[in-house]
Design an enzyme around this catalytic site. Structure first.
Site, PDB file in Angstrom:
ATOM      1  N   ARG A 102      -7.579  12.997   6.416  1.00  0.00           N
ATOM      2  CA  ARG A 102      -7.315  11.590   6.168  1.00  0.00           C
ATOM      3  C   ARG A 102      -8.547  10.729   6.434  1.00  0.00           C
ATOM      4  NH1 ARG A 102      -5.083   7.731   3.170  1.00  0.00           N
ATOM      5  NH2 ARG A 102      -4.310   5.953   4.367  1.00  0.00           N
ATOM      6  N   ASN A 120      -4.868   3.251  -3.908  1.00  0.00           N
ATOM      7  CA  ASN A 120      -6.067   3.985  -4.303  1.00  0.00           C
ATOM      8  C   ASN A 120      -5.731   5.188  -5.166  1.00  0.00           C
ATOM      9  OD1 ASN A 120      -8.030   2.415  -3.001  1.00  0.00           O
ATOM     10  ND2 ASN A 120      -7.904   3.579  -1.097  1.00  0.00           N
ATOM     11  N   ASP A 174       0.867  -1.177   0.000  1.00  0.00           N
ATOM     12  CA  ASP A 174       0.000   0.000   0.000  1.00  0.00           C
ATOM     13  C   ASP A 174       0.905   1.228   0.000  1.00  0.00           C
ATOM     14  OD1 ASP A 174      -2.380   1.697   0.617  1.00  0.00           O
ATOM     15  OD2 ASP A 174      -1.323   1.920   2.529  1.00  0.00           O
ATOM     16  N   ALA A 175       0.419   2.326  -0.543  1.00  0.00           N
ATOM     17  CA  ALA A 175       1.247   3.533  -0.624  1.00  0.00           C
ATOM     18  C   ALA A 175       1.024   4.479   0.554  1.00  0.00           C
ATOM     19  CB  ALA A 175       0.971   4.264  -1.940  1.00  0.00           C
ATOM     20  N   TYR A 176      -0.204   4.989   0.682  1.00  0.00           N
ATOM     21  CA  TYR A 176      -0.480   6.077   1.615  1.00  0.00           C
ATOM     22  C   TYR A 176      -0.643   5.568   3.049  1.00  0.00           C
ATOM     23  CZ  TYR A 176      -1.164   8.619  -2.704  1.00  0.00           C
ATOM     24  OH  TYR A 176      -0.972   9.185  -3.937  1.00  0.00           O
TER      25      TYR A 176
END
Length: 232
Positions: free
Chosen positions: A49, A126, A18-20
């Site tokens: 967020r 996402n 996952d990135a964030y």
């Protein structure tokens, strides 16, 4: 740092991240403009967020998809309005800051070890292709990530199983031989429920989510991942 590790990873042929919140610190956008935002900077960052994530789930349920850039913009605008901070210039500066999020301190080293060991790496996010390309480039991770996979190719947000299947199809590796790393408990649970060996990167010592999916590993950050894979 808490070095506690629970669980194990076996037979891994690729690592998907996952990135964030996992590779990139989502709160670094507001932090970079802390003085500009003022005393409500923490409330703004947290509210932004939370609303951003809520919008991914709500729009998926409503079947009214917009891409993550638009969704992030919407979440920021409403959060600024809620806190009485709405200012068009500030809004635009924060959106640009989101394209240059800081990577967590251990990320580059962990990815470098995976690269040296010949383990394929991918981001499954996402974020839009343009957003993740900007974040990866800004953090200097270009040479360490083999594939950048966006949910825009599927048209629905995580944790829909179609998103995780997209990673399987893109990598050509069975789900059970892929480790999926996420700091978001709901995302790790979704990945585990799909069939990945899921490593929950529990950066903020949160309780386990009451969701389907059995996690394979819990780590406080990505520092210990290479050792679990037997490469250091």
């Amino acid at each position: 740092m808490n070095e506690t590790v629970t669980g194990r990873l076996d037979g891994i042929e690729a690592c998907v991240f996952d990135a964030y919140g996992t590779l990139f610190d989502v709160h670094s956008a507001v932090a970079s403009l802390r003085k500009r935002v003022g005393p409500l900077h923490a409330e703004l960052s947290t509210g932004w967020r939370v609303r951003q994530l809520e919008y991914t789930w709500l729009r998926s349920l409503m079947r009214e998809h917009v891409d993550f850039w638009q969704l992030t913009d919407d979440a920021l605008r409403v959060t600024l309005q809620t806190l009485g901070l709405m200012d068009t210039a500030l809004h635009d500066e924060l959106m640009q800051a989101y394209l240059a999020l800081e990577a967590f301190p251990e990320v580059k080293r962990a990815l470098t070890l995976l690269k040296r060991a010949g383990i394929p790496t991918a981001i499954l996010t996402n974020g839009t292709p343009a957003m993740i390309e900007a974040a990866v480039s800004s953090a200097g991770l270009d040479a360490l990530i083999d594939k950048q996979l966006s949910i825009e190719s599927v048209g629905i947000y995580k944790p829909d199983p179609r998103v995780y299947q997209f990673a399987v199809d893109s990598l050509g590796i069975t789900a059970g031989n892929i480790s999926f790393q996420s700091s978001n408990g709901w995302d790790a649970a979704g990945a585990a429920h799909f069939g990945f060996q899921a490593a929950w990167i529990n950066r903020y010592s949160q309780p386990l989510e009451a969701l389907p999916g059995e996690l394979s590993v819990e780590l406080p950050d990505l520092e210990g991942l290479p050792a679990l894979l037997g490469i250091c």
